[in-house]
Write a protein that holds these residues in place. Structure first.
Motif, mmCIF file in Angstrom:
data_model
loop_
_atom_site.group_PDB
_atom_site.id
_atom_site.type_symbol
_atom_site.label_atom_id
_atom_site.label_comp_id
_atom_site.label_asym_id
_atom_site.label_seq_id
_atom_site.Cartn_x
_atom_site.Cartn_y
_atom_site.Cartn_z
ATOM 1 N N HIS A 94 0.124 -1.732 -4.389
ATOM 2 C CA HIS A 94 -1.306 -1.418 -3.960
ATOM 3 C C HIS A 94 -1.569 0.063 -4.297
ATOM 4 N N GLY A 100 0.730 -1.018 0.064
ATOM 5 C CA GLY A 100 -0.589 -0.272 0.131
ATOM 6 C C GLY A 100 0.903 1.646 0.135
ATOM 7 N N ASN A 148 -1.086 -9.289 -4.664
ATOM 8 C CA ASN A 148 0.744 -9.773 -4.728
ATOM 9 C C ASN A 148 1.127 -11.065 -4.501
HETATM 10 ZN ZN LIG Z 1 -2.141 -4.858 0.109
#
Ligand SMILES: [Zn+2]
Length: 404
Positions: A348, A10, A60
């Motif tokens: 992401h 993230g 992932n």
């Molecule tokens: Zn993640």
């Protein structure tokens, strides 16, 4: 040849108003990340295929080298495998969060107060989940305690097709339209309603409320799926000894499903920005010293900061990862006397302004000592990655480049 993935969950973000429109990667100091971008292939990669939702699971999987369009069967079975739960092909697994609902005694009238129930401790959560398992267990229904707010529900020999909502997507919002529907929907909703009626009075929650903490007052099911059949990593990529370092069941589960080892860490790794970063770096270096050729080093901290809109903490977390993890591991690799390759990327973005995942392509840098690239002056930021014009449409293709 030694290869490592630094996966900063993230980490990518959108412009932040408190930073005059710059991102956490823009404002933080990360000389070691920049060094990888300066000496490697640098650009953007798409980790979440078009048509899929941005999760840490499919994103992932992509970075591990498995195309989510082929291999993705849902998040929960990956976590279940890591928890040691035996899943048969006809079983269905769900992620079960302990959450805090607010606003009413009627679940339909509530809002999602906290998808993590105040990051409840594993010990407290275990007590609550075991109490609920006692209540719900049949030969078809089993609840298993995991780490903190992350648990698992297994339905034996069941169909799939429930319509469910990740609780972190509806922080602060009404839950009414997000309650379970579809196949198994009424069973799941019934369990949620009964947990909501009972959990608030459990001693663990009474104590949490007295301490000013969020009570874990409801079970919340999402992430339905069956066990995935991943081609073993060794077979797919020719790496005989590889391992995963992560505090998160999901990531360890992907590793286990791929036949990778889950590597031990000496220290308390929590999956937050307060995790023991030094211990993670040491664990990676030890793995290489013990003959591992590949390490997937996952750091959850930036993602948690994004979900909780911890603006300053996200910056600090990025700087800590750079200094305490990437720095020492790179120094080891540069001096190990062997060729090495490094892939640095988030799975992401988790933008602070949205407090949830988005599927935009993410910056990546892939450095190989065999094929040095001259990007002198490159800085590892979203903007600079886009400006290179390099775009990898399927991030799952990067693993081949890293190991090839
Ligand atoms: Zn993640």
């Amino acid at each position: 040849m030694k290869s490592i993935v630094f996966l900063c969950d993230g980490m990518a973000d959108y412009p932040v108003s408190a930073f005059d429109g710059r991102t956490p990667l823009d404002v933080s100091r990360h000389p070691n990340m920049d060094k990888i971008a300066e000496g490697g292939l640098f650009g953007l990669a798409r980790t979440v295929p078009h048509g899929q939702k941005p999760g840490s699971d499919n994103a992932n999987l992509s970075v591990f080298g498995y195309d989510p369009l082929v291999y993705y069967t849902g998040r929960s079975p990956l976590e279940a495998v890591n928890m040691g739960i035996d899943l048969a092909q006809e079983d269905v697994a769900y992620r079960c969060n302990l959450v805090t609902l607010r606003g009413s005694d009627n679940i339909e009238e509530c809002t999602m107060g906290d998808y993590s129930a105040g990051e409840i401790s594993t010990e407290e959560a275990r007590e609550l989940i075991q109490a609920m398992d006692k209540l719900f267990r049949t030969d078809k229904v089993e609840l298993y305690p995991g780490v903190s707010y992350r648990h698992c529900l297994v339905l034996r020999a069941a169909d799939t097709g429930a319509q469910l909502t990740p609780p972190h997507d509806i922080s602060g919002k009404p839950v009414r339209d997000c309650l379970p529907k579809g196949v198994n929907g009424s069973l799941l909703l019934d369990m949620m309603k009964r947990s909501f009626a009972l959990l608030k009075d459990h001693p663990v929650n009474q104590k949490r409320v007295a301490q000013g903490k969020n009570p874990a007052n409801c079970l919340w099911f999402w992430g339905e799926g069956r066990k995935p059949a991943l081609t073993p990593f060794a077979e797919k990529f020719g790496v005989q000894k590889g391992g995963v370092i992560s505090a998160v069941d999901l990531i360890r589960g992907i590793g286990r499903c791929a036949g990778l080892e889950v590597l031990p860490v000496d220290g308390v790794i929590t999956g937050t920005f307060e995790t023991d970063f030094d211990a993670k770096a040491k664990a990676a270096i030890r793995a290489f010293e013990e003959g591992h050729q590949f390490v997937y080093l996952h750091m959850e901290g930036p993602d948690e900061c994004g979900h909780h809109r911890q603006v300053q903490e996200k910056v600090t977390c990025i700087e800590d990862i750079d200094k305490k993890v990437i720095g020492p591991v790179m120094e080891y690799l540069e001096n190990c006397g062997e060729d090495y390759s490094v892939l640095l990327m988030p799975d992401h973005p988790t933008p602070l302004c949205l407090m949830t995942h988005v599927s935009d392509p993410v910056p990546f840098a892939l450095l190989s000592s065999k094929y040095p690239v001259d990007n002198t002056g490159a800085v590892f930021t979203e903007y600079a990655a886009r400006a290179t014009g390099v775009m990898v449409p399927r991030a799952c293709d990067l693993m081949e480049k890293l190991l090839g």
